[in-house]
Design an enzyme around this catalytic site. Structure first.
Site, PDB file in Angstrom:
ATOM      1  N   ILE A   1       0.742  -0.768   0.266  1.00 13.11           N
ATOM      2  CA  ILE A   1       0.183   0.072   0.336  1.00 13.11           C
ATOM      3  C   ILE A   1       0.752   1.268  -0.176  1.00 13.11           C
ATOM      4  CG2 ILE A   1      -1.457   1.466   1.436  1.00 13.11           C
ATOM      5  CD1 ILE A   1      -2.655  -1.177   2.332  1.00 13.11           C
ATOM      6  N   PRO A   2       1.206   1.796  -0.666  1.00 13.87           N
ATOM      7  CA  PRO A   2       1.560   2.875  -1.241  1.00 13.87           C
ATOM      8  C   PRO A   2       1.928   4.006  -1.026  1.00 13.87           C
ATOM      9  CG  PRO A   2       1.197   2.354  -3.410  1.00 13.87           C
ATOM     10  CD  PRO A   2       0.175   2.003  -2.474  1.00 13.87           C
ATOM     11  N   CYS A   3       2.122   3.660   0.556  1.00 16.40           N
ATOM     12  CA  CYS A   3       1.884   5.617   1.292  1.00 16.40           C
ATOM     13  C   CYS A   3       2.840   6.383   0.974  1.00 16.40           C
ATOM     14  CB  CYS A   3       1.334   5.653   3.134  1.00 16.40           C
ATOM     15  SG  CYS A   3       2.774   4.486   4.023  1.00 16.40           S
ATOM     16  N   HIS A   4       3.986   5.766   0.719  1.00 20.55           N
ATOM     17  CA  HIS A   4       5.291   7.205   0.570  1.00 20.55           C
ATOM     18  C   HIS A   4       4.728   7.561  -1.183  1.00 20.55           C
ATOM     19  CE1 HIS A   4       5.507   2.920  -2.066  1.00 20.55           C
ATOM     20  NE2 HIS A   4       6.104   4.379  -3.393  1.00 20.55           N
TER      21      HIS A   4
END
Length: 175
Positions: A133-136
Site C-alpha cells: 500500500i504505497p503511502c509514500h
C-alpha cells in the site's frame, strides 16, 4: 496461526506477515535482519511461524520493485487491522500510479471526506502494509514530502526517486 518472513533487499531488511486472509503487516527496510524481525514480531499478535517459502512470490515482487521495475503487487490483503475509513483511504492510495503523487487533501476527497486531510494523514500513518500500500505516494499539498511513519523521510524520498519522483524534504513527521 500467522506466518512471517524477513529477507534482504537493495534498501535493507524487510519483513512480512500473512494470515489465512492475506498479507496483514510489513516492515519497511531496516539496517539489520534482527531489527526487521524484532519490529515485525512486535506487531504480531498471537503465535506466528517463520515460513519464508510462503512468501516467495511476494519476495520476488518486492525485490523487483526495489530494483526499479514497474511492479503491480499480486497478493491478497488481510484488512482486519483497518477501520472502514482507513481501508477506504488506503484503497485509493493503492490506485495511485507509480511515479505519481497526490496530496493528503486529494486522497481525503477521493475517500469521501473533502475536509479530512488530517484524518487521511492519520489513516496513512496507520498503514500496516507499506510498500504494497504505497503511502509514500502521498505528500503535502505544496508537494513537499511530509513524513513517513516507521522509516523517515530518507526512505520515502528514496522510494519516490526509485519511481522517478523527486520532491523536497520537510521537517514535519506526519504521514
Amino acid at each position: 496461526m500467522s506466518k512471517y518472513t524477513v529477507f534482504f533487499t537493495s534498501m535493507g531488511w524487510m519483513g512480512f506477515v500473512s494470515t489465512e486472509r492475506g498479507i496483514c503487516c510489513s516492515v519497511l527496510p531496516q539496517k539489520t535482519r534482527y531489527d526487521a524481525e524484532l519490529e515485525l514480531l512486535r506487531r504480531i499478535t498471537g503465535q506466528s511461524e517463520f515460513s519464508p517459502a510462503v512468501f516467495d512470490d511476494l519476495r520476488h515482487q518486492v525485490t523487483a520493485y526495489l530494483s526499479g521495475e514497474n511492479v503491480k503487487f499480486n497478493c491478497r490483503l488481510d484488512w482486519s487491522w483497518a477501520t472502514p475509513f482507513q481501508k477506504r483511504v488506503l484503497e485509493h492510495v493503492m490506485a495511485i500510479p507509480r511515479g505519481t503523487v497526490l496530496s493528503y487533501g486529494e486522497i481525503a476527497a477521493l475517500a469521501g471526506s473533502p475536509l479530512g486531510a488530517r484524518a487521511a494523514g492519520q489513516a496513512l500513518g496507520a498503514n500496516n502494509i507499506p510498500i504494497i500500500i504505497p503511502c509514500h505516494r502521498v505528500v503535502q499539498k505544496n508537494r513537499q514530502l511530509g513524513g513517513f511513519t516507521g522509516a523517515g523521510l530518507d526512505v520515502k524520498a528514496a522510494l519516490l526517486k526509485l519511481e522517478g519522483v523527486e520532491l523536497n524534504k520537510t521537517k514535519q513527521t506526519r504521514d
